[in-house]
Write an enzyme that holds these catalytic residues in place. Structure first.
Site, PDB file in Angstrom:
ATOM      1  N   CYS A 169       0.843  -1.207   0.000  1.00 31.38           N
ATOM      2  CA  CYS A 169       0.000   0.000   0.000  1.00 31.38           C
ATOM      3  C   CYS A 169       0.872   1.249   0.000  1.00 31.38           C
ATOM      4  O   CYS A 169       1.440   1.637   1.033  1.00 31.38           O
ATOM      5  CB  CYS A 169      -0.922  -0.013   1.212  1.00 31.38           C
ATOM      6  SG  CYS A 169      -1.935   1.479   1.343  1.00 31.38           S
ATOM      7  N   CYS A 200      -0.350   4.126   2.197  1.00 33.31           N
ATOM      8  CA  CYS A 200      -0.088   3.918   3.629  1.00 33.31           C
ATOM      9  C   CYS A 200       1.383   4.143   3.952  1.00 33.31           C
ATOM     10  O   CYS A 200       1.708   4.735   4.977  1.00 33.31           O
ATOM     11  CB  CYS A 200      -0.429   2.483   4.053  1.00 33.31           C
ATOM     12  SG  CYS A 200      -1.945   1.837   3.350  1.00 33.31           S
ATOM     13  N   ASP A 201       2.284   3.650   3.124  1.00 29.11           N
ATOM     14  CA  ASP A 201       3.688   3.566   3.520  1.00 29.11           C
ATOM     15  C   ASP A 201       4.661   4.413   2.698  1.00 29.11           C
ATOM     16  O   ASP A 201       5.848   4.467   3.029  1.00 29.11           O
ATOM     17  CB  ASP A 201       4.136   2.087   3.467  1.00 29.11           C
ATOM     18  CG  ASP A 201       3.327   1.242   4.447  1.00 29.11           C
ATOM     19  OD1 ASP A 201       2.992   1.761   5.518  1.00 29.11           O
ATOM     20  OD2 ASP A 201       3.011   0.083   4.134  1.00 29.11           O
TER      21      ASP A 201
END
Ligand code: NAP
Length: 325
Positions: free
Chosen positions: A137, A140-141
């Site tokens: 993701c 997200c990261d």
């Protein structure tokens, strides 16, 4: 377990969507039952730092966030069942939720929040380094790789989107694809191919993700050219797998409508499905946003829809009784 008791709401799945549905259903006095599933807490359980969930200015670990969701739902009378759902019988009411243990739960309404599973390449090193530089993701990261070099694997729209997104953070993005042609839409391909920060490595598969020797940090990807068989190492700090997601719909695949990628369909602007009393929430129907916060929002919507639907049913029943009297 008292299987014969009919619950107002059974929620299938215990990620952000399922547990938010439980918080709202619990506060509506519906005494929800959550079936945990095989991975209690969902995808956040394999995410380390979560920095984009509102309310946590210093970030929070994924498992810790899910523990807080769980406690909050518990406070409002949620019961958890440590089991997985193997089938859902909607041919009569109450609905019957059949569990792996051969027990079952009866429910007036069901919320399906079974999530989606990121597809992984299937390498040992990929599993070992998840949360330590390996991610599925970018939203997200990606932030953790500011000014660094990252690789992205895949050739569909997700890979194009992730590669482009990552250029906002990384100094360089190397896109690795197993063929020469991309599956992605032309416009997404063009964005990638015209982005000076993205380099494409075609006809290549990743055979191993390399680390610092302690299994704590990604240092590169070993790739094999499928045409020549030649092996080479690509140094990188982050490794993003973007080969698609699989919505967890096995239990409802023959009773609910899905789109061509297997995501559950629902009525516009609501969580209603084709079957009255069955609602959906989260990544099982959303291939577009796939964020904890959007899944939580969808869980809230499903619980409110279920509560209102149950209330309507109660009114209809009362009305029928008056007519019969
Ligand atoms: P996808 O279209 O199925 O593409 C998956 C890609 O990963 C393919 O290029 C495939 O290679 C590659 N792949 C699969 N397994 C692999 C493996 N084991 N090793 C290496 N590569 C592998 O999945 P997606 O990109 O997630 O898209 C899913 C759906 O969502 C599509 O309908 C897409 O249009 C939609 N979507 C839309 C948007 C948008 O419009 N903004 C964004 C994301 C997704 P091959 O091509 O060789 O099979």
């Amino acid at each position: 377990m008292d299987s014969e008791r009919v619950h107002k709401v059974v929620i299938i799945g215990s990620g952000p969507a399922g547990l938010t549905a439980a918080i709202y259903a619990g506060r509506a006095n519906l005494k929800p039952v959550v079936i945990d599933g095989l991975q209690p807490g969902g995808q956040l359980m394999i995410t380390s730092d979560v920095e984009n969930y509102p309310g946590f200015p210093d970030g929070i670990q994924g498992p810790e966030l899910m523990e807080l969701f769980r406690k909050q739902a518990e406070r409002f009378d949620t019961t958890y069942v440590e089991d997985e759902v193997v089938s859902l019988d909607v041919t009569s009411r109450p609905f019957r939720v059949n569990l792996g243990s051969e027990e079952y739960q009866l429910a007036e309404a069901v919320i399906i929040a079974s999530g989606a599973t990121a597809k992984w390449i299937g390498l040992e090193s990929e599993k070992k380094l998840q949360g330590k530089g390996v991610s599925a993701c970018a939203t997200c990261d990606g932030f953790f790789f500011r000014g660094k070099v990252v690789t992205v694997v895949g050739g569909g729209d997700t890979a194009m989107e992730e590669a482009n997104y990552l250029t906002h953070h990384a100094s360089k993005v190397i896109l690795i694809h197993r063929r020469r042609e991309f599956r992605a839409s032309k416009i997404m391909q063009e964005r990638v191919l015209s982005n000076p920060k993205i380099e494409v490595v075609y006809d290549s598969v990743v055979t191993e993700i390399l680390d610092d020797g302690k299994g704590q940090r990604v240092t590169g990807a070993r790739v094999k050219n499928v045409k020549t068989g030649a092996l080479s190492d690509i140094p990188c700090d982050g490794f993003f797998v973007a080969i698609g997601h699989e919505p967890n719909t096995k239990i409802v695949s023959d009773i609910l409508s899905m789109d061509e990628s297997g995501y559950l369909l629902h009525k516009p602007d609501s969580s209603y499905t084709d079957i009255p009393g069955v609602f959906v929430a989260g990544d099982v129907h959303d291939h577009r946003y796939r964020q904890a916060v959007t899944a939580a929002g969808a869980g809230c919507m499903a619980a409110i829809d279920a509560e209102r639907w149950l209330e309507e049913q109660a009114h209809l029943k009362a009305h029928d009784l008056i007519l019969q009297a």
